[in-house]
Write an enzyme that holds these catalytic residues in place. Structure first.
Site, PDB file in Angstrom:
ATOM      1  N   HIS A 134       0.801  -1.215   0.000  1.00 18.37           N
ATOM      2  CA  HIS A 134       0.000   0.000   0.000  1.00 18.37           C
ATOM      3  C   HIS A 134       0.837   1.270   0.000  1.00 18.37           C
ATOM      4  CE1 HIS A 134      -4.047  -1.831   0.792  1.00 18.37           C
ATOM      5  NE2 HIS A 134      -3.269  -2.841   1.159  1.00 18.37           N
ATOM      6  N   ASP A 154       3.675   9.639  -1.169  1.00 23.30           N
ATOM      7  CA  ASP A 154       2.477   8.931  -0.720  1.00 23.30           C
ATOM      8  C   ASP A 154       2.152   7.845  -1.723  1.00 23.30           C
ATOM      9  OD1 ASP A 154       0.268   8.330   0.852  1.00 23.30           O
ATOM     10  OD2 ASP A 154      -0.358  10.428   1.017  1.00 23.30           O
TER      11      ASP A 154
END
Length: 471
Positions: free
Chosen positions: A172, A380
């Site tokens: 992730h 991110d």
């Protein structure tokens, strides 16, 4: 609890198992003797709960309390299999290796990673325990989907114990380039752990490419395009950008209660012309300091005025036992204090700083109240806040300032993209978002909404699992 203890065998076997560091439930504190749980917020459980309902599914993970062993239990139609962790393992495996070694390393060394052999040994021990729990719970030929950087060794351990299983892994967070990954003393072992999976998923194509380049460099295998040739089988690395439950967010944004709450938020701020919003975990990767610096300079230069513009900064608590996070909180709160001390008036506040976590309906109200969403992460994997903001804009209004270093920038190309390290460029981008014409705002938002409506979290899980089952 012994540090190398194994989870007790479960009599029931499952055709589909999700494995993550945490179970998808939170304990509800109460006075009764019986544990009560509620489903955790987040897109992962939303995406996978229907899959579990259609198959004999179970979820393996830690239940959140150290030094406590729980038996498997059922909640909200999902079978949950707790893995026990000691307080020492939480410190060494989770706070240490996962979040003070891997997290900064995988986020471009924004903070320096620490390399400690005791942390690594705990990481190995815990990963083995998770694999043991899955191995005793999986039916013959079951599909297992391992989630995220805390469990990168589980695929290999599971492959060794249960070669009959079909194993997927999804990362992730970003995967770093070779030149950064090379710093990790246990670089080959981590790669071999991941190669135990049949399908290894990443947020962005660049992450998959970084992984494949590291495999070529440190593992003695053949790599052809996205396929890695192993002994008697192959593994594939590919991008599967995660998304949100777009329908849920859109439906909440349409409710009269949430819309009224959004109006109340603006009224409580003194009804400024423009509301800017930042929503982040209080993490050094999120670019909060850069955002506050840019906003403060715009006020200093007179390009913005308190009363006309207010910035709401939600910074939910995160890893507060880790020193770098405590330091970040002090810096952020110090900056907020200086800006507000300089520019606040009796009637208006420059920055409304909120160090809390909020339920989803309150977050959607904040999104609706905001004219401009500021997502200025330095690195991110995806950033689902950007997608949630877009999902609330049924009228195709508002503007999204989005860091080009987020995975979301690949899908939301009509956002106002920015390099958050460039403070002057960030200031100009914020001003462009504030002054954007309604027509241009509508054009950009319409295209971004179409993208997230077509690519929601359910489609993400279906595409990954379909490819995994076709391996």
């Amino acid at each position: 609890m012994p540090s190398n203890g194994k989870t007790k065998k479960n009599s029931k076997k499952f055709d589909f198992i999700v494995v993550s560091n945490r179970l998808p439930v939170d304990r509800i504190e109460g006075s009764g003797d019986t544990d009560r749980w509620r489903r955790s917020p987040g897109g992962l459980v939303t995406a996978l709960a229907p899959v579990m309902g259609k198959s004999e599914g179970a979820w393996v993970g830690w239940h959140g309390a150290p030094d406590e062993e729980l038996k498997a239990f059922t909640h909200d139609g999902m079978r949950l299999i707790p893995v026990a962790l000691s307080a020492e393992e939480v410190e060494l495996y989770y706070e240490g290796f996962a979040n003070a070694t891997l997290w900064p390393l995988y986020h471009d060394v924004i903070a320096p990673p620490e390399f400690h052999r005791t942390w690594w040994e705990s990481y190995r021990t815990v990963n083995q325990r998770f694999a043991d729990s899955v191995a005793t719970s999986a039916a013959p030929g079951a599909t297992v989907w391992v989630q995220d950087y805390q469990l990168q060794l589980v695929p290999k351990y599971l492959r060794e114990a249960r070669p009959d299983l079909r194993i997927g892994f999804f990362n992730h967070i970003p995967f770093p380039p070779l030149e950064i990954y090379a710093q990790l003393p246990w670089r080959r072992t981590i790669l071999e752990g991941l190669l135990g999976a049949d399908l290894i998923g990443f947020q962005r194509p660049n992450d998959a490419s970084n992984f494949l380049r590291c495999v070529r460099r440190y593992v003695d295998v053949t790599v052809k395009q996205n396929e890695i040739q192993l002994d008697g089988r192959s593994a594939r690395a590919e991008a599967f950008p995660i998304s949100i439950d777009t329908g849920q967010i859109s439906a909440l944004a349409a409710t009269p209660e949430v819309q009224q709450r959004a109006k109340q938020i603006r009224a409580d701020l003194g009804n400024p012309k423009t509301v800017l919003l930042g929503v982040d975990r209080l993490d050094y990767t999120k670019g909060i300091r850069h955002r506050l610096k840019a906003f403060g300079e715009l006020l200093e230069e007179g390009r913005l005025n308190v009363g006309d513009v207010t910035l709401i900064q939600v910074a939910s608590p995160s890893r507060e036992r880790v020193e770098s996070y405590r330091t970040l909180r002090e810096e952020v709160e110090g900056t907020v204090g200086r800006v507000n001390g300089t520019f606040d008036t009796i009637e208006h506040t420059a920055i409304r700083y909120l160090h809390h976590s909020y339920p989803l309906n309150e977050m959607v109200a904040l999104y609706l109240a905001a004219d401009v969403m500021l997502v200025t992460a330095l690195r991110d994997g995806m950033n689902l806040v950007a997608k949630e903001y877009v999902a609330t804009r049924a009228n195709n209004d508002g503007a999204l300032v989005l860091s080009e270093f987020t995975g979301a920038a690949d899908q939301l190309r009509q956002a106002l993209l920015v390099n958050p390290h460039d403070i002057d460029g960030l200031k100009d981008c914020i001003m462009a978002a504030i002054t954007i014409s309604p027509a241009e705002s509508a054009r950009r938002m319409r295209l971004m909404r179409r993208q997230i409506l077509d690519h929601d979290v359910e489609r993400w899980s279906q595409e990954f699992l379909q490819q995994l089952r076709n391996r």
